[in-house]
Motif scaffolding. Structure first.
Motif, mmCIF file in Angstrom:
data_model
loop_
_atom_site.group_PDB
_atom_site.id
_atom_site.type_symbol
_atom_site.label_atom_id
_atom_site.label_comp_id
_atom_site.label_asym_id
_atom_site.label_seq_id
_atom_site.Cartn_x
_atom_site.Cartn_y
_atom_site.Cartn_z
ATOM 1 N N ARG A 164 0.833 -1.214 0.000
ATOM 2 C CA ARG A 164 0.000 0.000 0.000
ATOM 3 C C ARG A 164 0.857 1.250 0.000
ATOM 4 N NH1 ARG A 164 -2.781 -1.286 3.994
ATOM 5 N NH2 ARG A 164 -1.786 -0.091 5.646
ATOM 6 N N HIS A 165 1.994 1.197 0.669
ATOM 7 C CA HIS A 165 2.870 2.349 0.737
ATOM 8 C C HIS A 165 3.798 2.465 -0.478
ATOM 9 C CE1 HIS A 165 1.743 2.275 5.055
ATOM 10 N NE2 HIS A 165 1.989 3.569 4.989
ATOM 11 N N GLY A 166 3.699 1.520 -1.391
ATOM 12 C CA GLY A 166 4.553 1.569 -2.571
ATOM 13 C C GLY A 166 5.982 1.166 -2.305
ATOM 14 N N TRP A 167 6.198 0.362 -1.259
ATOM 15 C CA TRP A 167 7.549 -0.033 -0.885
ATOM 16 C C TRP A 167 7.966 -1.368 -1.513
ATOM 17 C CZ3 TRP A 167 6.393 0.729 5.038
ATOM 18 C CH2 TRP A 167 6.197 2.101 5.290
ATOM 19 N N LYS B 221 21.191 6.794 -1.359
ATOM 20 C CA LYS B 221 20.878 5.598 -2.135
ATOM 21 C C LYS B 221 19.550 5.000 -1.681
ATOM 22 C CE LYS B 221 25.455 3.843 -3.487
ATOM 23 N NZ LYS B 221 25.200 3.712 -4.929
ATOM 24 N N ARG B 222 18.844 4.436 -2.632
ATOM 25 C CA ARG B 222 17.662 3.644 -2.308
ATOM 26 C C ARG B 222 18.121 2.257 -1.844
ATOM 27 N NH1 ARG B 222 14.128 3.836 -7.647
ATOM 28 N NH2 ARG B 222 16.175 4.097 -8.630
ATOM 29 N N LEU B 223 17.599 1.805 -0.728
ATOM 30 C CA LEU B 223 17.919 0.469 -0.219
ATOM 31 C C LEU B 223 16.888 -0.512 -0.764
ATOM 32 C CD1 LEU B 223 18.652 1.324 3.541
ATOM 33 C CD2 LEU B 223 20.268 1.262 1.619
ATOM 34 N N LEU B 224 17.343 -1.502 -1.498
ATOM 35 C CA LEU B 224 16.447 -2.507 -2.074
ATOM 36 C C LEU B 224 16.748 -3.850 -1.421
ATOM 37 C CD1 LEU B 224 14.242 -3.267 -4.055
ATOM 38 C CD2 LEU B 224 15.984 -3.485 -5.847
ATOM 39 N N GLU C 153 9.505 -12.432 2.765
ATOM 40 C CA GLU C 153 8.947 -12.180 4.090
ATOM 41 C C GLU C 153 9.915 -11.374 4.960
ATOM 42 O OE1 GLU C 153 5.939 -14.819 5.986
ATOM 43 O OE2 GLU C 153 7.656 -15.355 7.239
ATOM 44 N N ARG C 154 11.154 -11.798 5.029
ATOM 45 C CA ARG C 154 12.137 -11.037 5.793
ATOM 46 C C ARG C 154 12.311 -9.634 5.216
ATOM 47 N NH1 ARG C 154 16.772 -15.599 5.764
ATOM 48 N NH2 ARG C 154 15.342 -16.434 4.210
ATOM 49 N N SER C 155 12.313 -9.531 3.897
ATOM 50 C CA SER C 155 12.540 -8.214 3.291
ATOM 51 C C SER C 155 11.362 -7.280 3.522
ATOM 52 C CB SER C 155 12.836 -8.355 1.796
ATOM 53 O OG SER C 155 11.797 -9.031 1.120
ATOM 54 N N ALA C 156 10.141 -7.813 3.568
ATOM 55 C CA ALA C 156 8.981 -6.970 3.878
ATOM 56 C C ALA C 156 9.080 -6.424 5.298
ATOM 57 C CB ALA C 156 7.686 -7.758 3.699
ATOM 58 N N ALA D 168 10.852 -1.892 9.054
ATOM 59 C CA ALA D 168 11.806 -1.492 10.092
ATOM 60 C C ALA D 168 12.659 -0.311 9.626
ATOM 61 C CB ALA D 168 12.698 -2.673 10.461
ATOM 62 N N ALA D 169 13.062 -0.316 8.363
ATOM 63 C CA ALA D 169 13.881 0.775 7.844
ATOM 64 C C ALA D 169 13.117 2.095 7.845
ATOM 65 C CB ALA D 169 14.365 0.433 6.437
ATOM 66 N N HIS D 170 11.859 2.045 7.439
ATOM 67 C CA HIS D 170 11.052 3.272 7.457
ATOM 68 C C HIS D 170 10.832 3.747 8.890
ATOM 69 C CE1 HIS D 170 9.822 3.956 3.218
ATOM 70 N NE2 HIS D 170 10.196 2.685 3.101
ATOM 71 N N ASP D 171 10.620 2.790 9.790
ATOM 72 C CA ASP D 171 10.465 3.160 11.206
ATOM 73 C C ASP D 171 11.741 3.801 11.752
ATOM 74 O OD1 ASP D 171 7.910 2.145 11.121
ATOM 75 O OD2 ASP D 171 8.406 0.259 12.136
ATOM 76 N N ALA D 172 12.889 3.429 11.169
ATOM 77 C CA ALA D 172 14.173 3.973 11.617
ATOM 78 C C ALA D 172 14.521 5.288 10.915
ATOM 79 C CB ALA D 172 15.282 2.949 11.386
ATOM 80 N N GLY D 173 13.584 5.803 10.128
ATOM 81 C CA GLY D 173 13.810 7.089 9.482
ATOM 82 C C GLY D 173 14.533 7.013 8.154
ATOM 83 N N LEU D 174 14.434 5.857 7.478
ATOM 84 C CA LEU D 174 15.055 5.683 6.163
ATOM 85 C C LEU D 174 13.949 5.551 5.123
ATOM 86 C CD1 LEU D 174 17.868 3.123 7.116
ATOM 87 C CD2 LEU D 174 17.994 5.625 7.066
ATOM 88 N N PRO D 175 13.514 6.651 4.528
ATOM 89 C CA PRO D 175 12.333 6.628 3.660
ATOM 90 C C PRO D 175 12.572 5.989 2.300
ATOM 91 C CG PRO D 175 13.271 8.828 3.686
ATOM 92 C CD PRO D 175 14.034 8.030 4.701
ATOM 93 N N LEU D 176 13.826 5.858 1.886
ATOM 94 C CA LEU D 176 14.114 5.311 0.554
ATOM 95 C C LEU D 176 14.442 3.820 0.647
ATOM 96 C CD1 LEU D 176 16.219 8.239 -0.958
ATOM 97 C CD2 LEU D 176 13.770 7.765 -1.227
ATOM 98 N N ALA D 177 13.551 3.071 1.278
ATOM 99 C CA ALA D 177 13.735 1.627 1.440
ATOM 100 C C ALA D 177 12.607 0.890 0.729
ATOM 101 C CB ALA D 177 13.773 1.251 2.916
ATOM 102 N N PHE D 178 12.973 -0.167 -0.012
ATOM 103 C CA PHE D 178 12.017 -0.949 -0.792
ATOM 104 C C PHE D 178 12.424 -2.423 -0.688
ATOM 105 C CE2 PHE D 178 12.640 3.235 -2.540
ATOM 106 C CZ PHE D 178 11.357 3.719 -2.743
ATOM 107 N N HIS D 179 11.586 -3.301 -1.223
ATOM 108 C CA HIS D 179 11.995 -4.708 -1.245
ATOM 109 C C HIS D 179 11.487 -5.373 -2.511
ATOM 110 C CE1 HIS D 179 8.607 -7.647 -0.034
ATOM 111 N NE2 HIS D 179 8.005 -6.509 -0.270
#
Length: 345
Positions: free
Chosen positions: A233-236, A299-302, A309-312, A317-328
């Protein structure tokens, strides 16, 4: 070693909590959904961090606690590679190692009760699931059971362990808690046979009724995958095809969350950084490698793992840690291979 044998009286299931030390990593074997709160209380009391929840096979007599424990603790879910479960974080195969900090269990494929049955071995004990019970063996008449396969699993694998090896099964209906390989060889009535044919004849004539929970438990246990709607939903989430179009761009850092054994067996996406999932929290925190990489280079973290499952969980966790450019990569390296993405070793 910290070791606790826990019991669910409704399904007569034993679950096992293991850790090498107080304050360290822990794993649990064959958790039951209704007992999850008790497990979490004990984990808190012992100051442990649950990192892996493991099922010896797809259970038919209770609903597994794997999904609930993952949702509450962000632990990794683990089963054998033959499982019919929709998504588990990690799939093991014969002769693998099941590891946490300070502990390493040998992985033995022991089919027969089901076609996805595994046992886990420490130097002094073995967790046999439903393959070998105390003075009994697991039934072989459903879930692709096979008495001849079970005969080989028991006589060709488990009974080759030292006689002093403690046997901890997934169930007991008489109140017994532990046995040994030597005791079972001598006194288990189902093991007093001389051939696979004799064993198959014995098992094929047990005339047992189906487990009471079978029609509920089996479908539920085949659908333990994490609901990833929030990430999508968040486009991650990127599909494997979308990932193919961005991998190699200068602003994308690929992060492999799997363990070394998985990487060696299944390969990697070329150019990946290796950050095993248990170390993720430290790496995305202030001063951690990924935090510095994302902050200093934009950099975007992919992230990717085996099946997504782990990557989701890592993305959240990355967004919660203030890293908005995280995807999987949705579906992990499994989906990447199906999309014919390049694989390195």
């Amino acid at each position: 070693m910290i070791f606790r044998q826990l019991f669910d009286p409704v399904s007569s299931t034993y679950s096992y909590l293991l850790a090498s030390r107080k304050g360290g990593e822990a794993l649990i074997i064959d958790p039951v959904l209704e007992r999850v709160d008790r497990y979490l209380q004990l984990i808190h009391e012992l100051d442990l961090k649950l990192v892996k929840a493991v099922d010896t096979h797809l259970h038919a007599d209770h609903i597994t606690g794997l999904g609930a424990l993952r949702d509450k603790t962000h632990c990794i879910t683990v089963m054998g590679e033959q499982t019919k479960a929709d998504v588990v974080s990690m799939r093991l195969c014969d002769n693998d190692k099941l590891t946490i900090e300070g502990l390493s269990l040998d992985v033995i494929y022991t089919p027969g009760h089901t076609d996805d049955s595994y046992s886990f071995v420490l130097p002094d004990r073995v967790f046999t699931g439903d393959t070998l019970l105390i003075r009994g063996t697991g039934r072989t008449d459903f879930q692709n059971g096979d008495p001849r396969a079970q005969f080989e699993s028991i006589f060709g694998r488990l009974l080759k362990l030292p006689d002093s090896t403690l046997v901890f099964p997934a169930h007991d209906y008489k109140g017994d808690t532990v046995s040994t390989i030597g005791e079972e060889r001598a006194f288990n009535p189902r093991l007093q046979v001389t051939s696979a044919d004799e064993y198959a004849d014995l098992m094929n004539n047990l005339k047992l009724s189906n487990p009471k929970m079978m029609d509920v438990a089996v479908p539920a246990n085949m659908n333990v995958g994490m609901n990833q709607a929030n990430v999508m939903r968040h486009g991650w989430a990127l599909t494997a095809q979308q990932a193919l179009s961005v991998v190699g761009l200068g602003d994308v850092a690929l992060i492999d969350l799997r363990e070394n054994a998985e990487r060696q067996r299944n390969g990697t996406i070329p150019g990946s950084l290796h950050v095993p999932y248990p170390s993720l929290e430290e790496s995305i925190g202030a001063g951690g490698m990924l935090h510095e990489l994302a902050s200093s280079t934009r950099k975007r973290l992919l992230f990717y793992c085996a099946f997504g499952e782990r990557s989701a969980m890592a993305v959240q966790a990355a967004h919660d840690a203030g890293l908005p450019l995280a995807f999987h990569i949705e579906g992990g390296i499994d989906a990447w291979k199906k999309a014919e993405g390049p694989i390195g070793h």
